[in-house]
Design an enzyme around this catalytic site. Structure first.
Site, PDB file in Angstrom:
ATOM      1  CB  SER A 172       4.501  44.021  16.964  1.00 30.53           C
ATOM      2  OG  SER A 172       4.724  44.879  17.815  1.00 30.53           O
TER       3      SER A 172
HETATM    4  N1  SAH Z   1       2.864  49.002  19.811  1.00 25.56           N
HETATM    5  C1  SAH Z   1       3.420  48.907  19.329  1.00 25.56           C
HETATM    6  C2  SAH Z   1       4.467  48.854  17.663  1.00 25.56           C
HETATM    7  C3  SAH Z   1       5.589  49.350  18.930  1.00 25.56           C
HETATM    8  S1  SAH Z   1       7.351  49.579  18.660  1.00 25.56           S
HETATM    9  C4  SAH Z   1       2.077  49.003  17.300  1.00 25.56           C
HETATM   10  O1  SAH Z   1       1.359  48.257  17.459  1.00 25.56           O
HETATM   11  O2  SAH Z   1       2.856  48.899  16.610  1.00 25.56           O
HETATM   12  C5  SAH Z   1       8.118  50.362  20.144  1.00 25.56           C
HETATM   13  C6  SAH Z   1       7.762  51.561  20.487  1.00 25.56           C
HETATM   14  O3  SAH Z   1       7.969  52.042  22.119  1.00 25.56           O
HETATM   15  C7  SAH Z   1       8.225  52.349  19.547  1.00 25.56           C
HETATM   16  O4  SAH Z   1       6.840  53.087  18.807  1.00 25.56           O
HETATM   17  C8  SAH Z   1       9.168  53.447  20.672  1.00 25.56           C
HETATM   18  O5  SAH Z   1       9.218  54.784  20.534  1.00 25.56           O
HETATM   19  C9  SAH Z   1       8.453  53.401  22.267  1.00 25.56           C
HETATM   20  N2  SAH Z   1       8.996  53.407  23.286  1.00 25.56           N
HETATM   21  C10 SAH Z   1      10.798  52.917  23.456  1.00 25.56           C
HETATM   22  N3  SAH Z   1      11.047  53.742  24.418  1.00 25.56           N
HETATM   23  C11 SAH Z   1       9.475  53.810  25.605  1.00 25.56           C
HETATM   24  C12 SAH Z   1      10.358  54.794  26.579  1.00 25.56           C
HETATM   25  N4  SAH Z   1      10.669  54.419  27.701  1.00 25.56           N
HETATM   26  N5  SAH Z   1       8.050  55.224  26.570  1.00 25.56           N
HETATM   27  C13 SAH Z   1       7.307  55.067  25.800  1.00 25.56           C
HETATM   28  N6  SAH Z   1       7.787  54.492  24.305  1.00 25.56           N
HETATM   29  C14 SAH Z   1       8.964  53.996  24.186  1.00 25.56           C
END
Ligand code: SAH
Length: 218
Positions: A64
Site C-alpha cells: 500500500s
Molecule cells: N498489508 C500489505 C498489503 C496488502 S495487499 C502490505 O503492507 O504490504 C493485500 C494482501 O491481502 C495480499 O497479499 C493478498 O494475498 C492478501 N489477501 C487477500 N485475500 C486474503 C484472505 N482471504 N486471507 C488472507 N490474505 C488475503
C-alpha cells in the site's frame, strides 16, 4: 550529495508527505520513521521505496501507499497493550508498523510465498512480536481471538462476519469495503456492548479479499 545526506533528505520528504496527507499522530509518525520500507520491496521497484505510492509485490499483489498505511494505522487508535490481527500480510510493511505500536501482531496471508518472505524480514529486523500465518483471513484466527484491533488490507464487499465476531467489546476494526476494481470506502467499525458502530473514513483502492488459499504460481 553524500549518501548519508541523500538518505536523510529522502526520509524528511517521506515524513513530510505523510504529514501533508493527514498522518498527524506522533506515535504513528515515529513508527513510520523507524521502519524502513526499503527491505519490503524487491526488484526494480526498490529505488521507489520512499515515494508515497503503492508498488507491485510478488503474487500479483501490492504494497500500500505509505500515507494510506499511516491513515489506517492512525484510525485504529492502538494502545501499547493491544493484540492486533492484520488480514493481508503482503510485503509485511504494514505489520511491521503495527508491531511498533501494539504488544502483539498476528498477520495472515493466503499466499505462502508472501507470508514466508515477510516472516524472514521480521526475523532479520528483530521484530519479534509478529506472528505470521498462512490462512484465509476472512475467517479470522479463532485460536487467538478475540482481538483488540483488526486491520484488513484487502477489500471485501461487506465486513466478514467472523472478523466482527472476533473483535473484543471496545475493539476497533478498520477495513476497505466495496467491489474490487472500483473505489472502495475505508470503514471503521467500533464494537460496544450494544453492537457495532460504523464510520466511513475515506475513499481507497485495495486488491480484493479472496477466499481460500492462494497458489504461489498465481
Ligand atoms: N498489508 C500489505 C498489503 C496488502 S495487499 C502490505 O503492507 O504490504 C493485500 C494482501 O491481502 C495480499 O497479499 C493478498 O494475498 C492478501 N489477501 C487477500 N485475500 C486474503 C484472505 N482471504 N486471507 C488472507 N490474505 C488475503
Amino acid at each position: 550529495m553524500s549518501n548519508t545526506e541523500d538518505i536523510a533528505e529522502r526520509k524528511m520528504q517521506f515524513l513530510f508527505a505523510l504529514r501533508s496527507k493527514g498522518v498527524t499522530d506522533k506515535r504513528v509518525l515515529t513508527a513510520m520513521e523507524n521502519i524502513d520500507r526499503g527491505p519490503f520491496i524487491r526488484g526494480h521497484f526498490a529505488d521507489r521505496a520512499y515515494e508515497d505510492t503503492p508498488l507491485p509485490i510478488a503474487c500479483g499483489q501490492t504494497i500500500s501507499q505509505p500515507s494510506v498505511v499511516g491513515l489506517m494505522t492512525q484510525a485504529l487508535k492502538i494502545n501499547p497493550r493491544d493484540t492486533v490481527l492484520e488480514v493481508g500480510t503482503g510485503s509485511g510493511y504494514q505489520a511491521a508498523i503495527l508491531s511498533q505500536l501494539a504488544r502483539r501482531v498476528y498477520t495472515v496471508d493466503r499466499f505462502k510465498r508472501l507470508a514466508t518472505e515477510a516472516a524472514a524480514i521480521f526475523r532479520q529486523q528483530d521484530l519479534t512480536n509478529i506472528t505470521t500465518l498462512i490462512a484465509d483471513g476472512s475467517f479470522g484466527l479463532p485460536d487467538q481471538a478475540p482481538f483488540d484491533r483488526i486491520l484488513v488490507t484487502a477489500a471485501a464487499e461487506d465486513p466478514p462476519g467472523p472478523l466482527l465476531a472476533q473483535l473484543k467489546i471496545g475493539g476497533i476494526m478498520v477495513l476497505p469495503v466495496g467491489q474490487s476494481n472500483t473505489v472502495q470506502s475505508l470503514i471503521r467499525v467500533t464494537r460496544s456492548e450494544f453492537g457495532y458502530d460504523y464510520d466511513e473514513l475515506r475513499p481507497v483502492r485495495f486488491v480484493p479479499l479472496v477466499e481460500g488459499l492462494g497458489r504461489d504460481t498465481e
